[in-house]
Scaffold this active site. Sequence first.
Site, PDB file in Angstrom:
ATOM      1  N   LYS A 118       4.291  -2.079  10.705  1.00 24.80           N
ATOM      2  CA  LYS A 118       5.504  -2.523  10.011  1.00 24.80           C
ATOM      3  C   LYS A 118       6.756  -2.518  10.905  1.00 24.80           C
ATOM      4  O   LYS A 118       6.915  -3.435  11.705  1.00 24.80           O
ATOM      5  CB  LYS A 118       5.654  -1.715   8.721  1.00 24.80           C
ATOM      6  CG  LYS A 118       4.426  -1.949   7.813  1.00 24.80           C
ATOM      7  CD  LYS A 118       4.544  -1.548   6.375  1.00 24.80           C
ATOM      8  CE  LYS A 118       3.349  -2.105   5.597  1.00 24.80           C
ATOM      9  NZ  LYS A 118       2.489  -1.123   4.991  1.00 24.80           N
TER      10      LYS A 118
ATOM     11  N   TYR B 119      -2.890   4.661   0.873  1.00 24.97           N
ATOM     12  CA  TYR B 119      -3.473   3.434   1.414  1.00 24.97           C
ATOM     13  C   TYR B 119      -3.376   3.478   2.922  1.00 24.97           C
ATOM     14  O   TYR B 119      -2.321   3.807   3.471  1.00 24.97           O
ATOM     15  CB  TYR B 119      -2.719   2.216   0.866  1.00 24.97           C
ATOM     16  CG  TYR B 119      -3.211   0.884   1.415  1.00 24.97           C
ATOM     17  CD1 TYR B 119      -4.474   0.400   1.093  1.00 24.97           C
ATOM     18  CD2 TYR B 119      -2.392   0.109   2.241  1.00 24.97           C
ATOM     19  CE1 TYR B 119      -4.911  -0.830   1.598  1.00 24.97           C
ATOM     20  CE2 TYR B 119      -2.821  -1.109   2.738  1.00 24.97           C
ATOM     21  CZ  TYR B 119      -4.087  -1.573   2.418  1.00 24.97           C
ATOM     22  OH  TYR B 119      -4.517  -2.783   2.905  1.00 24.97           O
TER      23      TYR B 119
ATOM     24  N   ASP C 219      -0.484   8.878   8.931  1.00 22.84           N
ATOM     25  CA  ASP C 219      -0.348   7.434   8.829  1.00 22.84           C
ATOM     26  C   ASP C 219       1.124   7.137   8.541  1.00 22.84           C
ATOM     27  O   ASP C 219       1.579   7.209   7.401  1.00 22.84           O
ATOM     28  CB  ASP C 219      -1.264   6.881   7.735  1.00 22.84           C
ATOM     29  CG  ASP C 219      -1.197   5.360   7.659  1.00 22.84           C
ATOM     30  OD1 ASP C 219      -0.360   4.769   8.368  1.00 22.84           O
ATOM     31  OD2 ASP C 219      -1.982   4.772   6.889  1.00 22.84           O
TER      32      ASP C 219
HETATM   33  C1  LIG Z   1       0.890  -1.232   5.132  1.00 27.74           C
HETATM   34  C2  LIG Z   1       0.112  -0.003   5.444  1.00 27.74           C
HETATM   35  C3  LIG Z   1      -1.060  -0.018   6.201  1.00 27.74           C
HETATM   36  C4  LIG Z   1      -1.728  -1.307   6.616  1.00 27.74           C
HETATM   37  O1  LIG Z   1      -0.968  -2.048   7.492  1.00 27.74           O
HETATM   38  P1  LIG Z   1      -1.281  -3.637   7.606  1.00 27.74           P
HETATM   39  O2  LIG Z   1      -0.379  -4.073   8.714  1.00 27.74           O
HETATM   40  O3  LIG Z   1      -0.980  -4.219   6.290  1.00 27.74           O
HETATM   41  O4  LIG Z   1      -2.724  -3.751   7.963  1.00 27.74           O
HETATM   42  C5  LIG Z   1      -1.646   1.172   6.552  1.00 27.74           C
HETATM   43  N1  LIG Z   1      -1.108   2.347   6.162  1.00 27.74           N
HETATM   44  C6  LIG Z   1       0.002   2.412   5.421  1.00 27.74           C
HETATM   45  C7  LIG Z   1       0.576   3.741   5.048  1.00 27.74           C
HETATM   46  C8  LIG Z   1       0.646   1.240   5.013  1.00 27.74           C
HETATM   47  O5  LIG Z   1       1.716   1.300   4.219  1.00 27.74           O
END
Ligand SMILES: *Cc1c(COP(=O)(O)O)cnc(C)c1O
Length: 422
Positions: free
Chosen positions: A265, A142, A237
């Site tokens: 995060k 994701y 990511d």
């Molecule tokens: C949570 C997450 C996102 C998205 O971040 P948001 O602040 O919710 O938009 C993107 N990549 C990864 C790996 C994530 O866990």
Amino acid sequence: MPTSHELFLEASKIIPGGVNSPVRACRSVGCEPLFIASAKGSKVTTVEGKEYIDFVESWGPMLLGHCHPEVSSALHTAVDLGTSYGAPCPNEVVLAKLILEAMPNMEMVRMVNSGTEATMSALRLARACTKRNKLIKFEGCYHGHADAFLASAGSGVATLSIPGTPGVPDVVVADTLLAAYNDLDAVKAHFEKNPKDIAAIIVEPMAGNMGLVKPAKGFLEGLRELCTKYGALLIFDEVITGFRLDFGGAQKRYNVKPDLTTLGKIIGGGLPVGAYAGKREYMSQIAPSGNVYQAGTLSGNPLAMAAGIATLNVLKKSDYNALESRVKRFCEELTAAFKANGITAFINSEASMFTIFFEGIEPQNFSDVKKASTEIYSKFYQHMRNEGILLAPSAFEVAMVSFAHSEADFEKTLQAASRFKI
Ligand SMILES: *Cc1c(COP(=O)(O)O)cnc(C)c1O
């Protein structure tokens, strides 16, 4: 105060599904969400006044636990200095330095407001730098909810079984090539078929959004080699893994150098934040030093910067190894507790994260993940919630442990799990 149930009924009339982010609704585990009134350390307290040991940790940001005194105090100070200026503030420079020092392969960083914004901006930049359009992503990973990434996008989408992604034009995902996680041959085949068209590979260097799936030996190195060979950019990511797997993220732990990194995060310490970082030659192409446009009214927000700086400064001095060994031991104890009750489970863990795959195997990819029983997970989730322990409300997520979790928390969680029967 109204109860969680009453609030959820109210919310459902005026907020789609009653929640502002889908997985929170707890649908896949057959529950209604709990409304949280406050949180401190390893615990959250609901509007009913019931306290829970929290293994969601706001889905990752709260590695120090809730309301860490140094983070709270930095925020209190910041509030009185104004909440947004629309002009640069000193703490943007401080946080940029902290991030780049922790990830020495990254040379410049741009702050945004969420992980979604970070990944979509990084993709735009990779496309601009390579003058190519195609993207390789992995099934079950994701990367936020921007259009290009909404093909086989892990937990949120998988949990709700949304078929495809309505609202996303076919032409937008047509450039998104999918491969199974850990399948280097599939990636190689994409490059052989499209040698001059692939702008980037985006990968969770340790997957957390389909449950915890580790990179196989040589997988990340292989992606690095293929990107270099074909002139594509490698995007890590690290929205979850950054500052969680290690202070320097997955790139430090696995010693692989991406071209671009996306963060979110933890770097906001619980405030809305994201960032993307990379080599100077790429990052300098972003406006206003270059032509790749990306902007944000609240980007580099003073409150988010203050919380992020305080969080990273405490994490810098924190003992990641000690937490990892404790989590590892806890997972062994948990496996044994299940076994004693005749329940088979494979628990995958890395650093301060773990996922329980009931009747599952050690997963290499999303199809392995789906072999685990979501039915047993739902029962386990409900059992634990009754026992005062909050796990992620989906079988395809990771449990997050924080530095605030105490021996007593682990012990209580273990005792509760040992009362689970199927
Ligand atoms: C949570 C997450 C996102 C998205 O971040 P948001 O602040 O919710 O938009 C993107 N990549 C990864 C790996 C994530 O866990």
